[in-house]
Design a protein around this motif. Structure first.
Motif, PDB file in Angstrom:
ATOM      1  N   LEU A  29      11.571  -0.270   2.361  1.00 60.08           N
ATOM      2  CA  LEU A  29      10.287  -0.774   2.835  1.00 60.08           C
ATOM      3  C   LEU A  29      10.705  -1.253   4.104  1.00 60.08           C
ATOM      4  N   GLU A  30      11.563  -2.413   4.188  1.00 59.56           N
ATOM      5  CA  GLU A  30      11.847  -3.237   5.419  1.00 59.56           C
ATOM      6  C   GLU A  30      12.280  -2.382   6.522  1.00 59.56           C
ATOM      7  N   ARG A  31      13.372  -1.643   6.189  1.00 61.25           N
ATOM      8  CA  ARG A  31      13.962  -0.841   7.409  1.00 61.25           C
ATOM      9  C   ARG A  31      13.194   0.282   7.988  1.00 61.25           C
ATOM     10  N   ASN A  32      12.097   0.719   7.036  1.00 54.31           N
ATOM     11  CA  ASN A  32      11.144   1.360   7.711  1.00 54.31           C
ATOM     12  C   ASN A  32       9.783   0.865   8.247  1.00 54.31           C
ATOM     13  N   GLY A  33       9.819  -0.520   8.529  1.00 56.98           N
ATOM     14  CA  GLY A  33       9.013  -1.074   9.442  1.00 56.98           C
ATOM     15  C   GLY A  33       7.746  -1.833   8.583  1.00 56.98           C
ATOM     16  N   PHE A  34       7.867  -1.930   7.151  1.00 53.89           N
ATOM     17  CA  PHE A  34       7.108  -2.669   6.556  1.00 53.89           C
ATOM     18  C   PHE A  34       7.267  -4.167   6.644  1.00 53.89           C
ATOM     19  N   THR A  35       6.321  -5.134   6.437  1.00 54.54           N
ATOM     20  CA  THR A  35       6.365  -6.333   6.420  1.00 54.54           C
ATOM     21  C   THR A  35       5.941  -6.981   5.204  1.00 54.54           C
ATOM     22  N   ALA A  36       6.729  -7.964   4.731  1.00 53.40           N
ATOM     23  CA  ALA A  36       6.390  -8.385   3.501  1.00 53.40           C
ATOM     24  C   ALA A  36       4.857  -9.238   3.886  1.00 53.40           C
ATOM     25  N   VAL A  37       3.809  -9.338   3.065  1.00 51.91           N
ATOM     26  CA  VAL A  37       2.644 -10.043   3.395  1.00 51.91           C
ATOM     27  C   VAL A  37       2.134 -10.817   2.420  1.00 51.91           C
ATOM     28  N   GLY A  38       2.762 -10.911   1.220  1.00 48.23           N
ATOM     29  CA  GLY A  38       2.270 -11.777   0.140  1.00 48.23           C
ATOM     30  C   GLY A  38       3.170 -11.371  -1.187  1.00 48.23           C
ATOM     31  N   ASP A  39       2.537 -12.261  -2.023  1.00 44.80           N
ATOM     32  CA  ASP A  39       3.297 -12.150  -3.697  1.00 44.80           C
ATOM     33  C   ASP A  39       2.223 -11.409  -4.347  1.00 44.80           C
ATOM     34  N   THR A  40       2.485 -10.586  -5.330  1.00 48.64           N
ATOM     35  CA  THR A  40       1.851  -9.892  -6.104  1.00 48.64           C
ATOM     36  C   THR A  40       2.379  -9.770  -7.646  1.00 48.64           C
ATOM     37  N   VAL A  41       1.785  -9.189  -8.576  1.00 50.35           N
ATOM     38  CA  VAL A  41       2.325  -8.977  -9.687  1.00 50.35           C
ATOM     39  C   VAL A  41       2.144  -7.562  -9.912  1.00 50.35           C
ATOM     40  N   VAL A  42       3.248  -6.870 -10.495  1.00 53.81           N
ATOM     41  CA  VAL A  42       3.455  -5.246 -10.705  1.00 53.81           C
ATOM     42  C   VAL A  42       3.768  -5.200 -12.080  1.00 53.81           C
ATOM     43  N   ALA A  43       3.041  -4.495 -12.957  1.00 53.99           N
ATOM     44  CA  ALA A  43       3.156  -4.289 -14.359  1.00 53.99           C
ATOM     45  C   ALA A  43       3.670  -5.540 -14.934  1.00 53.99           C
ATOM     46  N   GLY A  44       2.982  -6.832 -14.582  1.00 55.01           N
ATOM     47  CA  GLY A  44       3.264  -7.997 -15.337  1.00 55.01           C
ATOM     48  C   GLY A  44       4.741  -8.578 -14.767  1.00 55.01           C
ATOM     49  N   ARG A  45       4.863  -7.842 -13.741  1.00 48.74           N
ATOM     50  CA  ARG A  45       6.167  -8.725 -13.123  1.00 48.74           C
ATOM     51  C   ARG A  45       6.026  -9.270 -11.681  1.00 48.74           C
ATOM     52  N   PRO A  46       6.696 -10.233 -11.564  1.00 47.59           N
ATOM     53  CA  PRO A  46       6.498 -10.658 -10.078  1.00 47.59           C
ATOM     54  C   PRO A  46       6.880  -9.768  -8.976  1.00 47.59           C
ATOM     55  N   GLY A  47       6.162  -9.415  -7.797  1.00 50.77           N
ATOM     56  CA  GLY A  47       6.307  -8.481  -6.910  1.00 50.77           C
ATOM     57  C   GLY A  47       5.908  -9.216  -5.528  1.00 50.77           C
ATOM     58  N   ILE A  48       6.091  -7.914  -4.599  1.00 44.51           N
ATOM     59  CA  ILE A  48       5.780  -8.350  -3.302  1.00 44.51           C
ATOM     60  C   ILE A  48       4.913  -7.417  -2.575  1.00 44.51           C
ATOM     61  N   ARG A  49       3.953  -7.703  -1.808  1.00 47.82           N
ATOM     62  CA  ARG A  49       3.028  -6.625  -1.158  1.00 47.82           C
ATOM     63  C   ARG A  49       3.660  -6.573   0.355  1.00 47.82           C
ATOM     64  N   TYR A  50       3.679  -5.305   0.772  1.00 49.76           N
ATOM     65  CA  TYR A  50       4.095  -4.820   2.039  1.00 49.76           C
ATOM     66  C   TYR A  50       2.933  -4.242   2.890  1.00 49.76           C
ATOM     67  N   ARG A  51       2.932  -4.298   4.258  1.00 52.48           N
ATOM     68  CA  ARG A  51       2.095  -3.533   5.079  1.00 52.48           C
ATOM     69  C   ARG A  51       2.758  -3.051   6.335  1.00 52.48           C
ATOM     70  N   ARG A  52       2.350  -1.905   6.771  1.00 49.70           N
ATOM     71  CA  ARG A  52       3.029  -1.452   7.774  1.00 49.70           C
ATOM     72  C   ARG A  52       1.804  -0.953   8.675  1.00 49.70           C
ATOM     73  N   PRO A  53       1.948  -1.495   9.974  1.00 50.77           N
ATOM     74  CA  PRO A  53       0.681  -1.277  10.858  1.00 50.77           C
ATOM     75  C   PRO A  53       1.262   0.187  11.498  1.00 50.77           C
TER      76      PRO A  53
END
Length: 83
Positions: A29-53
């Protein structure tokens, strides 16, 4: 794919999530221009939300820049990276 999303579908950004323990997905994700924009939960596990304009198709007048919501976002995701 990003160009298609912008030109064929008129999207202005893409969003993605991954778990903190999935280093490979975070790297892709990071190599393809996505930027971390916050924390989240994915299937009960800690995760990261990304966004790419997405850059507007040539000549459409879109900014294609990053939004202010991304400022400091990496700091938010560091909690995942150091767990």
């Amino acid at each position: 794919m990003c160009r298609l999303a912008a030109s064929a579908y008129g999207l202005t950004a893409l969003a993605a999530v991954t778990t903190c323990d999935n280093a490979a997905s975070r790297t892709v994700l990071e190599r393809n221009g996505f930027t971390a924009v916050g924390d989240t939960v994915v299937a009960g596990r800690p995760g990261i939300r990304y966004r790419r304009p997405l850059t507007a198709p040539h000549g459409t007048g879109g900014t294609g820049g990053t939004g202010t919501e991304e400022t400091g976002a990496t700091d938010k995701s560091r909690s995942c990276r150091t767990r």
